[in-house]
Design an enzyme around this catalytic site. Structure first.
Site, PDB file in Angstrom:
ATOM      1  N   CYS A 131       1.042  -1.304  -0.075  1.00 29.54           N
ATOM      2  CA  CYS A 131      -0.107   0.083  -0.145  1.00 29.54           C
ATOM      3  C   CYS A 131       0.859   1.271   0.034  1.00 29.54           C
ATOM      4  CB  CYS A 131      -1.123  -0.158   1.242  1.00 29.54           C
ATOM      5  SG  CYS A 131      -1.843   1.423   1.369  1.00 29.54           S
ATOM      6  N   CYS A 134      -0.505   4.075   2.319  1.00 31.23           N
ATOM      7  CA  CYS A 134      -0.032   3.965   3.871  1.00 31.23           C
ATOM      8  C   CYS A 134       1.184   4.162   3.923  1.00 31.23           C
ATOM      9  CB  CYS A 134      -0.388   2.338   3.899  1.00 31.23           C
ATOM     10  SG  CYS A 134      -1.847   1.793   3.301  1.00 31.23           S
ATOM     11  N   ASP A 135       2.194   3.662   3.293  1.00 26.79           N
ATOM     12  CA  ASP A 135       3.357   3.732   3.647  1.00 26.79           C
ATOM     13  C   ASP A 135       4.741   4.342   2.801  1.00 26.79           C
ATOM     14  OD1 ASP A 135       2.981   1.739   5.407  1.00 26.79           O
ATOM     15  OD2 ASP A 135       3.185  -0.052   4.114  1.00 26.79           O
TER      16      ASP A 135
END
Ligand code: NAP
Length: 307
Positions: A131, A134-135
């Site tokens: 992701c 997300c990261d």
């Protein structure tokens, strides 16, 4: 007889449990194979509103679970092995035990498709991610690699150029599945390097418990090489967890639940929440929002039926 069973214990299932719990419906949550959902595989979550300093993914879902339990939700381990949605009450087989429920919220999520290399699996959350949203932030000025040749890979590669020093996109063939517009955008981005006809054979470095590089194999020549990488983003698709509902629920060609408006499915009394239906946004906060919607639908339906 349960009022409501919630399948899945990620953000969607947990939020549905908080709402149906507070409505006095004593929801039963079947945790599923990956208890806590995809957040349980991440490290820091910085974009869930309400946590200005960020929060660890596993802690966030555990907090949601505790919050739901405070309102009477009951969690049980296990997975749904079979479901009979042909009439109400619905019947579920959970690891051999048969239960009945008036309503059902399916929040069983989608699992990221992985390369399935042992080294990749062990380094998830330590440099391997599925992701970018997300990261990506953690790879400011770092060397990033994205795997895949579809729209997700193009989108993630483009997005990650905001952070990384460079982004190498590795694809196993010499042509792409991605749409032209997404591909053109990636090709026009000077920070993206394309590495074609190439597979990843191994992710380093297990000893440091951190991604430091990968072993690449050219699928045409067979030649192998090492390349330094700090972050490895696998973008080779997702698989919705809907197999037990095949033939009963309206699913699209890839297995995602087809929404019949709001949180409704084609079956009266069965609702969807989160990534099991959403192939577009796939965020913790949108899954939580969807769990709330499904819970409100359940509450209204049961109230209208006098339960
Ligand atoms: P996808 O279209 O199924 O593409 C998956 C890619 O991963 C393919 O290029 C495939 O290679 C590769 N792949 C699969 N298994 C692999 C493996 N084991 N090793 C190496 N490579 C592997 O999946 P997606 O990109 O996630 O997209 C899913 C759907 O969402 C699509 O309909 C897409 O259009 C849509 N989507 C749209 C947007 C947007 O418009 N903004 C963004 C993201 C996704 P091959 O090509 O060789 O099979």
């Amino acid at each position: 007889m349960h009022n409501v069973v919630i399948i899945g214990s990620g953000c969607a299932g947990n939020t549905a449990a908080i709402y149906t719990g507070r409505a006095g419906l004593a929801p039963l949550v079947v945790k599923g194979r990956e208890a806590g959902g995809q957040l349980s595989l991440t490290t820091e979550v910085e974009n869930f509103p309400g946590f200005p300093e960020g929060i660890q993914g596993p802690e966030l879902v555990e907090n949601m679970k505790k919050q739901a339990e405070r309102f009477g939700a009951v969690y049980r381990d296990g997975n749904v092995l079979a479901a009979d949605l042909s009439k109400r009450p619905f019947r579920l087989n959970i690891e051999g035990e048969e239960i009945e429920t008036r309503t059902l919220i399916i929040a069983s999520g989608a699992r990221a498709r992985w390369l399935d290399l042992p080294s990749e699996q062990k380094l998830i959350g330590h440099g391997v991610s599925s992701c970018a949203t997300c990261d990506g932030f953690f790879y400011r000025d770092k060397q990033i690699m994205v795997v895949g040749g579809g729209d997700s890979a193009m989108e993630e590669a483009n997005f990650l150029t905001r952070f990384g020093r460079n982004v190498a996109l590795v694809h196993r063939r010499d042509s792409f599945r991605a749409s032209k517009i997404m591909l053109d955008r990636a090709k026009a981005n000077p920070k993206i390097e394309f590495i074609m006809n190439t597979a990843i054979d191994e992710v380093y470095d297990l000893e440091q418990n951190l991604v430091t590089g990968v072993k690449l194999r050219n699928l045409v020549t067979g030649e192998t090489s090492r390349r330094d990488v700090d972050g490895l983003f696998i973008a080779i698709g997702h698989i919705p967890n809907t197999q037990v509902f095949e033939g009963q629920l309206d699913l699209d060609k890839d297995g995602y639940i087809v929404s019949h408006g709001g949180a409704r499915t084609n079956i009266h009394g069965v609702f969807h929440a989160g990534d099991v239906q959403d192939r577009t946004y796939r965020q913790a906060i949108t899954a939580s929002g969807a769990g709330c919607m499904a819970a409100i639908e359940v509450e209204r339906l049961l109230e209208a039926e006098g339960h």
